[in-house]
Write an enzyme that holds these catalytic residues in place. Structure first.
Site, PDB file in Angstrom:
ATOM      1  N   GLY A  61       1.220  -0.912   0.037  1.00  0.00           N
ATOM      2  CA  GLY A  61       0.031   0.146   0.158  1.00  0.00           C
ATOM      3  C   GLY A  61       0.585   1.370   0.368  1.00  0.00           C
ATOM      4  N   THR A  68      -1.778  -3.432   7.236  1.00  0.00           N
ATOM      5  CA  THR A  68      -1.953  -2.106   6.173  1.00  0.00           C
ATOM      6  C   THR A  68      -2.369  -0.806   5.928  1.00  0.00           C
ATOM      7  OG1 THR A  68      -0.611  -3.833   4.535  1.00  0.00           O
ATOM      8  CG2 THR A  68      -1.170  -1.800   3.440  1.00  0.00           C
ATOM      9  N   GLU A 128      -1.233   2.756   6.627  1.00  0.00           N
ATOM     10  CA  GLU A 128      -1.168   3.799   5.874  1.00  0.00           C
ATOM     11  C   GLU A 128      -2.463   5.036   5.855  1.00  0.00           C
ATOM     12  OE1 GLU A 128       0.737   4.245   3.576  1.00  0.00           O
ATOM     13  OE2 GLU A 128       1.350   1.088   3.412  1.00  0.00           O
ATOM     14  N   HIS A 145       6.993   6.778   9.395  1.00  0.00           N
ATOM     15  CA  HIS A 145       7.735   5.404   9.974  1.00  0.00           C
ATOM     16  C   HIS A 145       8.300   5.958  11.375  1.00  0.00           C
ATOM     17  CE1 HIS A 145       7.139   4.294   5.800  1.00  0.00           C
ATOM     18  NE2 HIS A 145       6.232   4.177   6.439  1.00  0.00           N
TER      19      HIS A 145
END
Ligand code: ARG
Ligand code: ZN
Ligand code: CA
Length: 253
Positions: free
Chosen positions: A124, A160, A164, A173
């Site tokens: 993604g 995921t 996202e 991150h």
């Protein structure tokens, strides 16, 4: 911002095969995961090592499939588009009807989620706050979306999309996207880490002098398997709240 913010979601399913045309039930399984994860109501929250238990956070953000479309008509919050594109990349073609995808709904009112086939092992990708409206939202590989149907291990717990949407709400991150311990996610309560973690690490994984507890690999903003990422921190929740009070203030009620 007080109380709980609910974000209207439109899921654009763009498929070139019957398999990729995922079911409404698979879409709903993903919305359920978002609501569990963002409210710290996920049943696997107990995987957080005791040293970080007080940092886990209910972000007071929840999600619902849109019930009204951009023209004011009733909608399921799901669009379905047939395409001849076998696999998409990060060039945003999936977000454009003329490029073989589906156009965004107004980004000031909806979280756009495109679900499609992606190439190159990509699960993604996301657009951060402040970008162009017509490409705003997140794109997710259909087999990493939701918890049933085409969802495939080890990416079949919907994380995921949790990850996202974290980017869409301005989270970085946890290793800061550098591999030399100088990276930073601008969140004080996530330890500095050297690099992404993959798979199912064992606690503690020490890097960048962050011992004894090491990397917070159980965080949704690492790269571990879906069954290993289980928490946002208080600091991450504050950063997302700032996005909802600032560049994303037009969305949610
Ligand atoms: N953008 C990342 C990728 O494609 C997403 C990683 C999500 N990780 C996960 N366990 N679901 O690699
Ligand atoms: Zn990411
Ligand atoms: Ca940090």
């Amino acid at each position: 911002r007080t109380g709980v913010t609910e974000i209207p979601v439109v899921v654009h399913i763009v498929s070139s095969t019957p398999e990729g045309n995922i079911s409404d039930a698979q879409v709903k399984s993903q919305i359920d995961v978002l609501n569990q994860d963002y409210r710290a109501a996920n049943t696997d929250l107990g995987k957080v090592p005791a040293v970080w238990a007080t940092l886990t956070s209910d972000t007071r953000i929840q999600f619902a499939l849109a019930t009204t479309d951009p023209h004011g008509a009733p909608t399921s919050g799901i669009t379905r588009t047939a395409t001849t594109t076998g696999s998409f990349g990060t060039n945003d073609d999936v977000k454009s009807a003329t490029a073989g995808g589906a156009d965004a709904w107004p980004a000031d009112k909806y979280l756009n989620i495109w679900v499609c086939q992606l190439g190159g092992g990509l699960l993604g990708y996301a657009q951060f706050p402040g970008g162009p409206a017509d490409t705003d939202g997140v794109v997710i590989l259909h087999s990493a979306f939701g918890t049933l149907g085409t969802a495939a291990a080890p990416f079949n717990l919907g994380r995921t999309t949790t990850h996202e949407v974290g980017h869409w709400l301005n989270l970085l991150h946890i290793w800061g996207d550098r591999l030399d311990c100088t990276g930073n996610d601008d969140v004080a309560d996530t330890p500095s880490a050297q690099r992404p973690n993959y798979g199912k690490p064992q606690f503690p994984h020490v890097s960048c002098g962050n011992g004894p507890n090491g990397d917070m690999f159980v965080n949704y903003m690492d790269y571990v398997d879906d069954d290993t990422m289980v928490m946002f921190t208080q600091g991450q929740a504050a950063r997302m709240a700032a996005a909802l009070d600032g560049p994303r203030s037009s969305i949610g009620r």
